[in-house]
Design a protein around this motif. Sequence first.
Motif, PDB file in Angstrom:
ATOM      1  N   TYR A   4      33.798 -47.134  28.567  1.00 31.77           N
ATOM      2  CA  TYR A   4      33.637 -46.896  30.038  1.00 31.77           C
ATOM      3  C   TYR A   4      33.291 -45.598  30.516  1.00 31.77           C
ATOM      4  O   TYR A   4      33.410 -44.719  29.984  1.00 31.77           O
ATOM      5  N   ASP A   5      32.503 -45.537  31.807  1.00 33.67           N
ATOM      6  CA  ASP A   5      32.166 -44.381  32.043  1.00 33.67           C
ATOM      7  C   ASP A   5      33.211 -43.645  32.868  1.00 33.67           C
ATOM      8  O   ASP A   5      33.116 -42.393  32.964  1.00 33.67           O
ATOM      9  N   ALA A   6      34.106 -44.493  33.561  1.00 27.79           N
ATOM     10  CA  ALA A   6      35.103 -43.751  34.237  1.00 27.79           C
ATOM     11  C   ALA A   6      36.490 -44.644  34.074  1.00 27.79           C
ATOM     12  O   ALA A   6      36.339 -45.874  33.909  1.00 27.79           O
ATOM     13  N   LEU A  22      31.630 -46.228  42.299  1.00 28.94           N
ATOM     14  CA  LEU A  22      31.008 -46.003  40.773  1.00 28.94           C
ATOM     15  C   LEU A  22      30.278 -47.222  40.226  1.00 28.94           C
ATOM     16  O   LEU A  22      29.444 -47.036  39.808  1.00 28.94           O
ATOM     17  N   TYR A  25      26.838 -48.037  41.620  1.00 32.42           N
ATOM     18  CA  TYR A  25      25.920 -47.241  41.136  1.00 32.42           C
ATOM     19  C   TYR A  25      25.589 -47.287  39.726  1.00 32.42           C
ATOM     20  O   TYR A  25      24.972 -46.468  38.948  1.00 32.42           O
ATOM     21  N   LYS A  27      27.809 -47.659  37.189  1.00 33.30           N
ATOM     22  CA  LYS A  27      29.039 -47.169  36.165  1.00 33.30           C
ATOM     23  C   LYS A  27      30.011 -48.229  35.638  1.00 33.30           C
ATOM     24  O   LYS A  27      30.197 -49.126  36.471  1.00 33.30           O
ATOM     25  N   ARG A  28      30.304 -48.141  34.214  1.00 29.51           N
ATOM     26  CA  ARG A  28      31.362 -49.277  33.918  1.00 29.51           C
ATOM     27  C   ARG A  28      32.620 -48.505  34.084  1.00 29.51           C
ATOM     28  O   ARG A  28      32.979 -47.392  33.682  1.00 29.51           O
ATOM     29  N   VAL A  29      33.405 -49.065  35.023  1.00 34.25           N
ATOM     30  CA  VAL A  29      34.885 -48.875  35.494  1.00 34.25           C
ATOM     31  C   VAL A  29      35.862 -49.699  35.183  1.00 34.25           C
ATOM     32  O   VAL A  29      35.750 -50.955  35.150  1.00 34.25           O
TER      33      VAL A  29
END
Length: 45
Positions: A4-6, A22, A25, A27-29
Amino acid sequence: MTEYDAIAIGSGIGGLVTAALLARYGKRVIVCESHAIAIRCSAYV
């Protein structure tokens, strides 16, 4: 293992809005919550 990015700790309004922005845009959250119900204030509705 998934990457995950966040990581959003807690599914309160701030955590969910941040995670949604997120994700929008690209991102993998992942949202982590220790309670059974997301957004604790929803129990009062």
